[in-house]
Enzyme design. Structure first.
Site, short mmCIF file in Angstrom:
data_model
loop_
_atom_site.label_atom_id
_atom_site.label_comp_id
_atom_site.label_asym_id
_atom_site.label_seq_id
_atom_site.Cartn_x
_atom_site.Cartn_y
_atom_site.Cartn_z
N GLY A 162 -99.77 73.61 39.39
CA GLY A 162 -99.64 74.74 39.90
C GLY A 162 -99.79 75.72 38.65
N GLY A 166 -98.75 69.93 41.42
CA GLY A 166 -99.05 70.57 42.47
C GLY A 166 -100.49 69.69 42.85
N GLU A 202 -92.61 67.04 35.00
CA GLU A 202 -91.58 68.13 35.06
C GLU A 202 -90.57 68.36 34.12
OE1 GLU A 202 -94.58 68.37 38.43
OE2 GLU A 202 -93.21 66.78 37.49
N ASP A 228 -91.40 68.05 42.27
CA ASP A 228 -91.35 68.86 43.51
C ASP A 228 -92.54 68.33 44.28
OD1 ASP A 228 -92.93 70.34 41.88
OD2 ASP A 228 -92.42 72.19 42.79
#
Length: 364
Positions: free
Chosen positions: A64, A120, A143, A151
């Site tokens: 992202g 992402g 992350e 996520d």
């Protein structure tokens, strides 16, 4: 410059993430546009299948584009540190809606997961029905190094990996190649990158008939069978990963990891990520994967939205982004700084619900 490019050939809808300079990282506007395209093509008679790719040869999608998110949070903290900025809710909720849409899409979606696939980008890859990796795929969910956690459905797909691989990959951010992705169930096909043009030619000539998914599978199967699948480092380390199956706490995981004396380069890279990462992230990753085992896909994304927004309210996410992407000094000042300073109450705060069930912003 258009950040999302589309084209339709022989009922194949091509979508290209067109931000080569940022390694095709997903901005909020790109996420929103992708969602609109998928929605429009969902019932279109002009679309039999979708081919999703990244511009250039370096990356499918490196995650992202969180620089703007970082700026919004920093601005909000100057006003009120306890208040969640709307940008956080919008970015994560719309990203997870997009991922869920891919997981449940009624038409075949091919993802060309070539080059760097992170964060992402992994969410887009794993949500597709036909997931391709190549000899140049480099996939990771690191992350822990930015004070976040895996996520974009990581709670779902990491828990579906064999043995304790999901826990290990989630906590160490270990980089996986194409063979690893195939072994761990993150990809359906390992195909050499120079076969791409031939695949596109076959799609351009396909007779879609009544079962487009089978047509796509038949095309990709032949290319996958033609490629020699190299040895997977993840698979070669099965006996090492098996040791983590009985790690029922993060402390037990850490003890097994750090007490292993016969370390090779693959293990050492994971240990380095784990030890330099956010102590808070390590705790929330372990807990999220544990509590997420029995959740449905919808419940996974709702729980992740809450946790991601809580990360925006806690200090390590912003500090991790600053150190890695903004100032690039790679010297994050984690709070708490050490494992011993992390309290149960502190970690509980990450999991505190931000919304009631009927007011949850994620509508899937």
């Amino acid at each position: 410059m258009k950040l999302i490019c589309t084209e339709i050939k022989n009922k194949v809808g091509f979508i290209t993430l067109n931000s080569e300079k940022s390694l095709n990282a997903l901005s909020l506007s790109m996420i929103e546009e992708l969602s609109v395209i998928l929605q429009d093509w969902k019932k279109s008679d002009q679309i039999a299948c979708i081919f999703l790719q990244g511009a250039g040869e370096k990356a499918f999608c490196a995650g992202g584009d969180i620089r703007k998110l970082y700026e919004a949070i920093v601005a909000q903290q100057k006003i009120d540190k306890k208040k969640l900025t709307q940008e956080c809710i919008d970015f994560f909720s719309k990203e997870y809606e997009l991922d869920y849409k891919l997981h449940t899409y009624p038409k075949p979606v091919i993802v060309w997961g070539h080059g760097i696939v992170m964060g992402g980008g992994v969410g887009l890859l794993v949500g597709a029905s036909h997931r391709i990796v190549t000899e140049k795929t480099k996939l990771a969910m690191p992350e822990i190094n930015i004070g976040l956690y895996p996520d974009v459905g990581g709670t779902w797909f990491l828990n579906k990996m064999p043995s304790a691989y999901g826990l290990y990959v989630g906590l160490t951010g270990t980089r996986l190649d194409g063979a690893d992705c195939k072994f761990l169930g993150l990809a359906d096909y390992y195909i050499l990158s120079d076969s791409k043009d031939k695949i596109l030619q076959e799609l351009a000539q396909a007779n879609w008939g009544s079962d487009p998914s089978q047509v796509v599978s038949d095309i990709l199967k032949s290319f996958g069978e033609a490629a020699d699948l190299p040895a997977s480092q993840a698979e070669l380390h099965q006996s090492f990963i098996k040791k983590f199956e009985n790690a029922h706490s993060l402390e037990q995981f850490r003890e097994v990891l750090l007490s292993h004396s016969d370390r090779d380069e693959w293990m050492q890279a994971g240990i380095k990520n784990f030890e330099s990462g956010s102590p808070s992230s390590a705790y929330i990753i372990f807990r999220q994967l544990h509590i997420g085992r029995g959740l449905s896909l919808e419940e996974v994304f709702r729980s992740e939205l809450n946790l991601s927004c809580q990360c925006c309210l806690h200090p390590d996410f912003i500090e991790g982004v600053r150190a890695l992407l903004v100032d690039k000094d790679k010297q994050p000042n984690w709070q708490p700084a050490t494992w011993g300073e992390v309290s149960l109450e502190w970690i509980d705060g990450y999991f505190k619900p931000l919304w009631e069930k009927d007011t949850h912003p994620l509508k899937i």
